[in-house]
Design a protein around this motif. Structure first.
Motif, PDB file in Angstrom:
ATOM      1  N   THR A  60      12.716  20.263  18.722  1.00 41.51           N
ATOM      2  CA  THR A  60      12.737  18.812  18.929  1.00 41.51           C
ATOM      3  C   THR A  60      11.607  18.399  19.869  1.00 41.51           C
ATOM      4  OG1 THR A  60      14.380  19.085  20.690  1.00 41.51           O
ATOM      5  CG2 THR A  60      15.202  18.548  18.497  1.00 41.51           C
ATOM      6  N   GLY A  61      11.064  17.229  19.573  1.00 39.46           N
ATOM      7  CA  GLY A  61       9.976  16.691  20.371  1.00 39.46           C
ATOM      8  C   GLY A  61      10.408  16.371  21.786  1.00 39.46           C
ATOM      9  N   THR A  84       4.987  14.160  20.815  1.00 35.87           N
ATOM     10  CA  THR A  84       5.940  14.750  19.872  1.00 35.87           C
ATOM     11  C   THR A  84       7.336  14.141  19.983  1.00 35.87           C
ATOM     12  OG1 THR A  84       6.572  16.557  21.363  1.00 35.87           O
ATOM     13  CG2 THR A  84       4.697  16.959  19.868  1.00 35.87           C
ATOM     14  N   ARG A 118       9.694  20.219   7.980  1.00 37.42           N
ATOM     15  CA  ARG A 118       9.630  19.005   8.804  1.00 37.42           C
ATOM     16  C   ARG A 118      10.911  18.238   8.523  1.00 37.42           C
ATOM     17  NH1 ARG A 118       5.035  16.267   6.997  1.00 37.42           N
ATOM     18  NH2 ARG A 118       3.745  17.540   8.359  1.00 37.42           N
ATOM     19  N   ASN A 147      10.586  12.352  19.247  1.00 38.54           N
ATOM     20  CA  ASN A 147      11.280  12.084  17.977  1.00 38.54           C
ATOM     21  C   ASN A 147      10.886  13.007  16.828  1.00 38.54           C
ATOM     22  OD1 ASN A 147      12.764   9.877  19.096  1.00 38.54           O
ATOM     23  ND2 ASN A 147      10.891   8.661  18.945  1.00 38.54           N
ATOM     24  N   TRP A 148      10.067  14.019  17.066  1.00 34.60           N
ATOM     25  CA  TRP A 148       9.767  14.996  16.023  1.00 34.60           C
ATOM     26  C   TRP A 148      10.943  15.961  15.902  1.00 34.60           C
ATOM     27  CZ3 TRP A 148       4.198  17.368  16.050  1.00 34.60           C
ATOM     28  CH2 TRP A 148       3.242  16.356  16.057  1.00 34.60           C
ATOM     29  N   LYS A 185      12.220  15.572  10.199  1.00 35.46           N
ATOM     30  CA  LYS A 185      12.114  14.121  10.372  1.00 35.46           C
ATOM     31  C   LYS A 185      10.661  13.704  10.168  1.00 35.46           C
ATOM     32  CE  LYS A 185      15.743  13.529  13.867  1.00 35.46           C
ATOM     33  NZ  LYS A 185      15.995  13.072  15.251  1.00 35.46           N
ATOM     34  N   HIS A 197       7.150  11.876  10.855  1.00 34.35           N
ATOM     35  CA  HIS A 197       6.454  11.428  12.066  1.00 34.35           C
ATOM     36  C   HIS A 197       4.982  11.191  11.757  1.00 34.35           C
ATOM     37  CE1 HIS A 197       4.318  15.231  12.856  1.00 34.35           C
ATOM     38  NE2 HIS A 197       5.440  15.852  12.506  1.00 34.35           N
ATOM     39  N   ASN A 198       4.401  10.256  12.466  1.00 35.02           N
ATOM     40  CA  ASN A 198       2.968   9.949  12.365  1.00 35.02           C
ATOM     41  C   ASN A 198       2.499   9.767  10.919  1.00 35.02           C
ATOM     42  OD1 ASN A 198       3.266  10.477  15.060  1.00 35.02           O
ATOM     43  ND2 ASN A 198       1.826  12.159  15.138  1.00 35.02           N
TER      44      ASN A 198
END
Length: 147
Positions: A88-89, A95, A126, A97-98, A128, A130-131
């Motif tokens: 986890t971020g 990072t 992955r 919420n990653w 979730k 992200h970006n």
């Protein structure tokens, strides 16, 4: 092959590399093969594992400019310990919420292997988005134990 102390075998630092699962051959042209191989690299980092008990893993995966905190489970298997890890971020970082999920197994130790270095092989997803990158992307990984 049975592993006497899977926790002891997993603790420490591991050089991590993951690769996109593209079946296209990279070829043997010395002008293009290195770039083709590099294009398959999904990530390079360092796993640091702590083993609080025989079934629990904590730690981090860190790379230049970022990292994730790790929590996971260790299961014994006939072929060696299996790890199931959630990365986890870190809040207030790039990072935040990653989330990535890792599933790997300690590779077989050959009885007649010469200078074999312990390795964990598996895959990562992955979990979730992200970006602008979607969830669900899967890559294969190998992590090699550092001395």
């Amino acid at each position: 092959m049975a592993y006497a102390q899977p926790a002891a075998a997993l603790a420490g630092k591991w050089t991590y590399r993951s690769f996109l699962n593209d079946p296209t051959l990279i070829g043997d042209d010395p002008n293009t093969a290195p770039a083709n191989l590099y294009a398959l690299l999904f990530a390079e980092a360092v796993f640091t594992f702590e083993i609080p008990n025989d079934t629990t893993l904590t730690g981090a995966i860190d790379w230049t400019g970022g990292g994730l905190d790790l929590t996971g489970k260790i299961r014994e298997n006939d072929g060696g310990p299996i790890v199931e890890i959630v990365g986890t971020g870190r809040p207030n970082t790039g990072t935040a919420n990653w989330e990535y999920d890792y599933h790997g197994q300690l590779a077989y130790q050959w009885p007649n292997g010469v200078n074999q270095v312990p390795a964990i092989v598996g895959n990562v997803i992955r979990a979730k988005p992200h970006n602008g990158n979607p969830a669900g992307v899967v890559a294969s990984f190998i992590a090699v134990k550092q001395p």
